[in-house]
Design a protein around this motif. Structure first.
Motif, PDB file in Angstrom:
ATOM      1  N   VAL A 135       0.841  -1.201   0.000  1.00  0.00           N
ATOM      2  CA  VAL A 135       0.000   0.000   0.000  1.00  0.00           C
ATOM      3  C   VAL A 135       0.875   1.249   0.000  1.00  0.00           C
ATOM      4  O   VAL A 135       0.641   2.194  -0.764  1.00  0.00           O
ATOM      5  CB  VAL A 135      -0.967   0.005   1.204  1.00  0.00           C
ATOM      6  CG1 VAL A 135      -1.615   1.366   1.384  1.00  0.00           C
ATOM      7  CG2 VAL A 135      -2.016  -1.078   1.049  1.00  0.00           C
ATOM      8  N   MET A 136       1.899   1.271   0.849  1.00  0.00           N
ATOM      9  CA  MET A 136       2.746   2.463   0.968  1.00  0.00           C
ATOM     10  C   MET A 136       3.512   2.775  -0.312  1.00  0.00           C
ATOM     11  O   MET A 136       3.857   3.925  -0.562  1.00  0.00           O
ATOM     12  CB  MET A 136       3.712   2.311   2.140  1.00  0.00           C
ATOM     13  CG  MET A 136       3.012   2.379   3.479  1.00  0.00           C
ATOM     14  SD  MET A 136       4.161   2.271   4.860  1.00  0.00           S
ATOM     15  CE  MET A 136       4.952   3.873   4.756  1.00  0.00           C
ATOM     16  N   THR A 137       3.782   1.769  -1.131  1.00  0.00           N
ATOM     17  CA  THR A 137       4.549   1.983  -2.365  1.00  0.00           C
ATOM     18  C   THR A 137       3.665   1.970  -3.607  1.00  0.00           C
ATOM     19  O   THR A 137       4.172   2.043  -4.719  1.00  0.00           O
ATOM     20  CB  THR A 137       5.662   0.925  -2.495  1.00  0.00           C
ATOM     21  OG1 THR A 137       5.078  -0.382  -2.459  1.00  0.00           O
ATOM     22  CG2 THR A 137       6.692   1.066  -1.388  1.00  0.00           C
ATOM     23  N   SER A 138       2.348   1.934  -3.433  1.00  0.00           N
ATOM     24  CA  SER A 138       1.434   1.873  -4.572  1.00  0.00           C
ATOM     25  C   SER A 138       1.279   3.236  -5.240  1.00  0.00           C
ATOM     26  O   SER A 138       1.491   4.284  -4.622  1.00  0.00           O
ATOM     27  CB  SER A 138       0.061   1.369  -4.128  1.00  0.00           C
ATOM     28  OG  SER A 138      -0.593   2.361  -3.353  1.00  0.00           O
ATOM     29  N   ALA A 139       0.882   3.211  -6.499  1.00  0.00           N
ATOM     30  CA  ALA A 139       0.623   4.450  -7.245  1.00  0.00           C
ATOM     31  C   ALA A 139      -0.506   5.243  -6.605  1.00  0.00           C
ATOM     32  O   ALA A 139      -0.497   6.483  -6.627  1.00  0.00           O
ATOM     33  CB  ALA A 139       0.290   4.118  -8.700  1.00  0.00           C
ATOM     34  N   ASN A 140      -1.487   4.571  -6.024  1.00  0.00           N
ATOM     35  CA  ASN A 140      -2.602   5.265  -5.377  1.00  0.00           C
ATOM     36  C   ASN A 140      -2.167   6.061  -4.155  1.00  0.00           C
ATOM     37  O   ASN A 140      -2.817   7.031  -3.784  1.00  0.00           O
ATOM     38  CB  ASN A 140      -3.692   4.265  -4.967  1.00  0.00           C
ATOM     39  CG  ASN A 140      -4.407   3.678  -6.157  1.00  0.00           C
ATOM     40  OD1 ASN A 140      -4.404   4.260  -7.238  1.00  0.00           O
ATOM     41  ND2 ASN A 140      -5.010   2.522  -5.966  1.00  0.00           N
ATOM     42  N   MET A 141      -1.092   5.649  -3.511  1.00  0.00           N
ATOM     43  CA  MET A 141      -0.622   6.333  -2.304  1.00  0.00           C
ATOM     44  C   MET A 141       0.198   7.577  -2.637  1.00  0.00           C
ATOM     45  O   MET A 141       0.308   8.487  -1.797  1.00  0.00           O
ATOM     46  CB  MET A 141       0.204   5.370  -1.458  1.00  0.00           C
ATOM     47  CG  MET A 141       0.639   5.947  -0.128  1.00  0.00           C
ATOM     48  SD  MET A 141      -0.719   6.485   0.902  1.00  0.00           S
ATOM     49  CE  MET A 141      -0.944   5.059   1.914  1.00  0.00           C
ATOM     50  N   GLN A 142       0.742   7.679  -3.827  1.00  0.00           N
ATOM     51  CA  GLN A 142       1.632   8.789  -4.165  1.00  0.00           C
ATOM     52  C   GLN A 142       0.993  10.165  -4.014  1.00  0.00           C
ATOM     53  O   GLN A 142       1.620  11.072  -3.461  1.00  0.00           O
ATOM     54  CB  GLN A 142       2.225   8.593  -5.568  1.00  0.00           C
ATOM     55  CG  GLN A 142       3.139   7.378  -5.677  1.00  0.00           C
ATOM     56  CD  GLN A 142       4.171   7.298  -4.557  1.00  0.00           C
ATOM     57  OE1 GLN A 142       4.922   8.232  -4.318  1.00  0.00           O
ATOM     58  NE2 GLN A 142       4.183   6.174  -3.850  1.00  0.00           N
ATOM     59  N   PRO A 143      -0.254  10.394  -4.457  1.00  0.00           N
ATOM     60  CA  PRO A 143      -0.848  11.730  -4.238  1.00  0.00           C
ATOM     61  C   PRO A 143      -1.003  12.073  -2.750  1.00  0.00           C
ATOM     62  O   PRO A 143      -0.837  13.227  -2.356  1.00  0.00           O
ATOM     63  CB  PRO A 143      -2.214  11.640  -4.920  1.00  0.00           C
ATOM     64  CG  PRO A 143      -2.124  10.487  -5.858  1.00  0.00           C
ATOM     65  CD  PRO A 143      -1.113   9.544  -5.268  1.00  0.00           C
ATOM     66  N   VAL A 144      -1.326  11.092  -1.947  1.00  0.00           N
ATOM     67  CA  VAL A 144      -1.466  11.310  -0.502  1.00  0.00           C
ATOM     68  C   VAL A 144      -0.113  11.697   0.086  1.00  0.00           C
ATOM     69  O   VAL A 144      -0.006  12.661   0.857  1.00  0.00           O
ATOM     70  CB  VAL A 144      -2.028  10.050   0.194  1.00  0.00           C
ATOM     71  CG1 VAL A 144      -2.032  10.220   1.702  1.00  0.00           C
ATOM     72  CG2 VAL A 144      -3.410   9.716  -0.334  1.00  0.00           C
ATOM     73  N   LEU A 145       0.913  10.960  -0.272  1.00  0.00           N
ATOM     74  CA  LEU A 145       2.253  11.259   0.237  1.00  0.00           C
ATOM     75  C   LEU A 145       2.726  12.638  -0.228  1.00  0.00           C
ATOM     76  O   LEU A 145       3.313  13.397   0.549  1.00  0.00           O
ATOM     77  CB  LEU A 145       3.238  10.170  -0.199  1.00  0.00           C
ATOM     78  CG  LEU A 145       3.026   8.799   0.449  1.00  0.00           C
ATOM     79  CD1 LEU A 145       3.938   7.755  -0.183  1.00  0.00           C
ATOM     80  CD2 LEU A 145       3.230   8.861   1.951  1.00  0.00           C
ATOM     81  N   ARG A 146       2.475  12.977  -1.501  1.00  0.00           N
ATOM     82  CA  ARG A 146       2.865  14.297  -2.023  1.00  0.00           C
ATOM     83  C   ARG A 146       2.195  15.422  -1.226  1.00  0.00           C
ATOM     84  O   ARG A 146       2.820  16.422  -0.924  1.00  0.00           O
ATOM     85  CB  ARG A 146       2.517  14.413  -3.495  1.00  0.00           C
ATOM     86  CG  ARG A 146       3.675  14.141  -4.418  1.00  0.00           C
ATOM     87  CD  ARG A 146       3.417  14.578  -5.843  1.00  0.00           C
ATOM     88  NE  ARG A 146       2.166  14.087  -6.415  1.00  0.00           N
ATOM     89  CZ  ARG A 146       1.973  12.854  -6.889  1.00  0.00           C
ATOM     90  NH1 ARG A 146       2.946  11.983  -6.873  1.00  0.00           N
ATOM     91  NH2 ARG A 146       0.822  12.525  -7.404  1.00  0.00           N
ATOM     92  N   GLU A 147       0.922  15.257  -0.910  1.00  0.00           N
ATOM     93  CA  GLU A 147       0.189  16.272  -0.141  1.00  0.00           C
ATOM     94  C   GLU A 147       0.812  16.494   1.224  1.00  0.00           C
ATOM     95  O   GLU A 147       0.801  17.596   1.768  1.00  0.00           O
ATOM     96  CB  GLU A 147      -1.283  15.856   0.003  1.00  0.00           C
ATOM     97  CG  GLU A 147      -2.124  16.850   0.742  1.00  0.00           C
ATOM     98  CD  GLU A 147      -2.280  18.191   0.043  1.00  0.00           C
ATOM     99  OE1 GLU A 147      -2.496  19.192   0.747  1.00  0.00           O
ATOM    100  OE2 GLU A 147      -2.187  18.247  -1.201  1.00  0.00           O
ATOM    101  N   LEU A 148       1.397  15.453   1.785  1.00  0.00           N
ATOM    102  CA  LEU A 148       2.031  15.548   3.107  1.00  0.00           C
ATOM    103  C   LEU A 148       3.485  16.019   3.023  1.00  0.00           C
ATOM    104  O   LEU A 148       4.128  16.207   4.056  1.00  0.00           O
ATOM    105  CB  LEU A 148       1.962  14.185   3.807  1.00  0.00           C
ATOM    106  CG  LEU A 148       0.542  13.701   4.122  1.00  0.00           C
ATOM    107  CD1 LEU A 148       0.584  12.246   4.607  1.00  0.00           C
ATOM    108  CD2 LEU A 148      -0.127  14.601   5.132  1.00  0.00           C
ATOM    109  N   GLY A 149       4.007  16.185   1.809  1.00  0.00           N
ATOM    110  CA  GLY A 149       5.375  16.679   1.643  1.00  0.00           C
ATOM    111  C   GLY A 149       6.404  15.622   1.305  1.00  0.00           C
ATOM    112  O   GLY A 149       7.601  15.909   1.265  1.00  0.00           O
ATOM    113  N   PHE A 150       5.968  14.409   1.045  1.00  0.00           N
ATOM    114  CA  PHE A 150       6.882  13.328   0.669  1.00  0.00           C
ATOM    115  C   PHE A 150       6.963  13.263  -0.851  1.00  0.00           C
ATOM    116  O   PHE A 150       5.957  13.404  -1.533  1.00  0.00           O
ATOM    117  CB  PHE A 150       6.383  11.978   1.186  1.00  0.00           C
ATOM    118  CG  PHE A 150       6.289  11.870   2.678  1.00  0.00           C
ATOM    119  CD1 PHE A 150       7.389  11.512   3.435  1.00  0.00           C
ATOM    120  CD2 PHE A 150       5.090  12.126   3.327  1.00  0.00           C
ATOM    121  CE1 PHE A 150       7.293  11.410   4.818  1.00  0.00           C
ATOM    122  CE2 PHE A 150       4.984  12.018   4.710  1.00  0.00           C
ATOM    123  CZ  PHE A 150       6.101  11.664   5.455  1.00  0.00           C
TER     124      PHE A 150
END
Length: 181
Positions: A163-178
């Protein structure tokens, strides 16, 4: 604990018997940005020249005191010297404490702008990210994860890494600054 999340160097320093090396994955990277109180506008810092111009116009510039052992403070001090403005900025440099109180002087308006990790900046609602540093002087901290060799719930730990490395997680991580690794 079933998963260890750390920098690749820190994971490599652990005894090999502790980790399932085959499970190691790159999770994200965290860059450095400039931040200010909420009422200061954002800026496009797409070049070192624009960064230098913004720093020259600032009333005061803060970063974590390198004497605290904070790597970002050490990096920023060296970067300012490398781009040739450390001496010019010296009268307006404000060394900030490390830890939970880092953002207090900026939020209170005592320091005009400061450098910090983008994830930390995004987490403190009293301040606002002006911009990430330009690529030419950016310094990322990369984080990886691996299962412990003794993981009690391997399927769940692997599912979490998926889940943490999925394409779906990338927008969430970007919003948090990752950023993606």
């Amino acid at each position: 604990a079933d998963i260890v999340m750390e920098t690749p160097a820190a994971l490599a320093a652990l005894p090999a018997r502790l980790l399932d090396a085959a499970s190691q994955r790159s999770l994200f990277r965290i860059g450095i940005g400039l931040y200010a109180a909420r009422n200061v506008p954002t800026a496009a810092l797409d070049s070192v020249d624009r960064l230098k111009d913004l720093l020259r116009r600032a009333e005061s510039v803060g970063y974590v005191d390198p004497a605290t052992g904070a790597l970002n403070g050490t990096y920023i001090a060296a970067m300012l010297a490398t781009i040739g403005i450390a001496d010019e900025l010296k009268p307006k440099i404000r060394l900030l404490p490390s830890g939970l109180t880092t953002f207090d002087p900026v939020a209170a308006g005592d320091v005009h702008i400061a450098f910090g990790r983008i994830t930390d900046i995004r987490a403190d609602k009293r301040v606002r990210l002006i911009s990430a540093l330009p690529d030419a002087v950016q310094n990322y901290a990369r984080y990886d994860a691996a299962l412990l060799a003794s993981a009690a719930n391997r399927p769940a730990a692997i599912a979490l890494l998926d889940v943490m490395t999925s394409a779906n997680m990338q927008p969430v991580l970007r919003e948090l600054g990752f950023d993606a690794p």
